[in-house]
Design a protein around this motif. Sequence first.
Motif, short mmCIF file in Angstrom:
data_model
loop_
_atom_site.label_atom_id
_atom_site.label_comp_id
_atom_site.label_asym_id
_atom_site.label_seq_id
_atom_site.Cartn_x
_atom_site.Cartn_y
_atom_site.Cartn_z
N GLU A 140 0.80 -1.05 0.05
CA GLU A 140 -0.51 -0.09 -0.32
C GLU A 140 0.87 1.02 0.03
OE1 GLU A 140 -3.30 0.40 2.51
OE2 GLU A 140 -3.09 -1.50 3.29
N THR A 165 -1.53 6.68 2.62
CA THR A 165 -2.95 6.66 3.01
C THR A 165 -3.07 5.15 3.11
OG1 THR A 165 -2.72 6.30 -0.18
CG2 THR A 165 -4.83 5.34 1.20
N TYR A 166 -1.98 4.58 4.13
CA TYR A 166 -1.79 3.21 5.25
C TYR A 166 -2.45 4.08 6.01
CZ TYR A 166 -1.52 -0.69 8.25
OH TYR A 166 -1.60 -1.39 9.44
N GLU A 226 -3.49 7.26 7.49
CA GLU A 226 -5.03 8.36 6.92
C GLU A 226 -5.28 7.63 7.82
OE1 GLU A 226 -4.67 9.96 3.58
OE2 GLU A 226 -3.83 12.00 4.14
N ASN A 227 -5.94 5.99 7.10
CA ASN A 227 -6.80 5.60 6.91
C ASN A 227 -7.07 3.82 8.56
OD1 ASN A 227 -8.17 6.00 5.18
ND2 ASN A 227 -7.08 4.45 4.01
N VAL A 228 -5.54 3.80 9.05
CA VAL A 228 -5.44 3.03 9.88
C VAL A 228 -5.42 3.07 11.34
CG1 VAL A 228 -3.30 3.96 11.39
CG2 VAL A 228 -4.27 1.51 10.98
N LYS A 256 1.33 13.11 10.68
CA LYS A 256 0.34 11.55 11.06
C LYS A 256 -0.16 10.62 12.15
CE LYS A 256 -3.37 13.25 7.86
NZ LYS A 256 -4.27 12.98 8.65
N LYS A 289 -1.30 9.06 15.03
CA LYS A 289 -2.04 7.94 15.52
C LYS A 289 -1.06 6.81 16.21
CE LYS A 289 -5.25 8.42 11.91
NZ LYS A 289 -5.27 7.45 10.70
#
Length: 400
Positions: free
Chosen positions: A284, A288-289, A291-293, A328, A332
């Motif tokens: 991936e 993107t990873y 941001e979505n985790v 990010k 996270k």
Amino acid sequence: MKSIILLQNKEKSLQRRHPWLFSGAVAKKDKDIKDGDIVEIFSYSNEYLATGYFQNESIAVKILTFDKEEINQSFFYKRIESAIIYRKTMGLFGDEHNTIFRIVNAEGDFLPGLIVDFYDSHLIIQFHSIGMYLMRDMIVKALVKLLPDTKFIFSKSSSTMPKSTNIVPKDEFLWVKAEDNRLLNNIENFVAKENGCSFIIDFKEGQKTGFFIDQQANRKLVSGLSKGKNVLNCFCYTGGFSIAALKGGAKKVDSIDISKKALNICNANVDMNGFLQNHESKCEDVVTYIENVPANTYDMIILDPPAFAKHQKDIRQALKGYRTINQKAMEKIKSGGLLFTFSCSQAVSKEDFLTMLFSCATLANKKVRIVRRLPHNFDHPQSIFHPEGEYLKGFLLYVE
């Protein structure tokens, strides 16, 4: 020998033994000088300053010596011998748990434009200049004489030479031990060890010379801090940091990379070292990873991206990229988490990188402690006369 004469008062940097002469300092040069030619440099008052090789770029000459000596086989023998002695002093030879290290680190070993990496007696060379490439036969002879157990010497320089040159070297074997000649057609990769773990070295098609050798000490640090942690390794390549974390007892490691081929080797490395049950790889895009985790998934995050800025003109865009992934990651990561973050962009200074991290901590509204600064490993020495040689900037941060 061909010569270059400097403008008045432009000799200071060479008198301080800086290994680069910029084109703006040149008053005149012999008309028939070609890229790669060995040249002597003189001050405006005709005082000898240095000898190096010419290239028709902003860095006009890369300096080989500040002594009036001939650049011949003996010269390369002495310089490479000095580089090997340094690594023997640092205990890099003869360690069965570490058979991966750099032998020649360009300006750091006073041989600008030349990289030589050691993988269990396989030598991978990268030429970063025409001058060094044209002297490859002398370099190979010196290496074979000084390292008689060498299995082969492979040049991986098709992508490292200046784009302005008409010389485009192919990636090829420059020397092979006689008894190994028959194996050449079957050699696609081999295995070498770092910190007791085994790694497949994709020396023909992999990044750099097949492995990111400069991170050895930092991977060892990751290993020592990983026990019981959930770890995210971004831009994982072939899994160096992932395996270090697994070796250290990580509960779970997720390896993220956009390259399916790199992940295939990463998975093979994890399997070879016996860590499959605690590992998952994901092909991936890192941004993107992250941001979505979900937040609080990971106790440790490792950000070791490729160079975002190879030239000064790219710095602003590079810092924007670093800011995106670091902010990010800070948002996270679990409270009390460890963030290993790096930049290998030579054009990005330590100060710029640290300022970027400061702004990330502010925007993420996190309390962040600097635990340790993380430079490249000691097999990548830096000449005291060449501050630009400190290309890898890294920080271990404690985020809460």
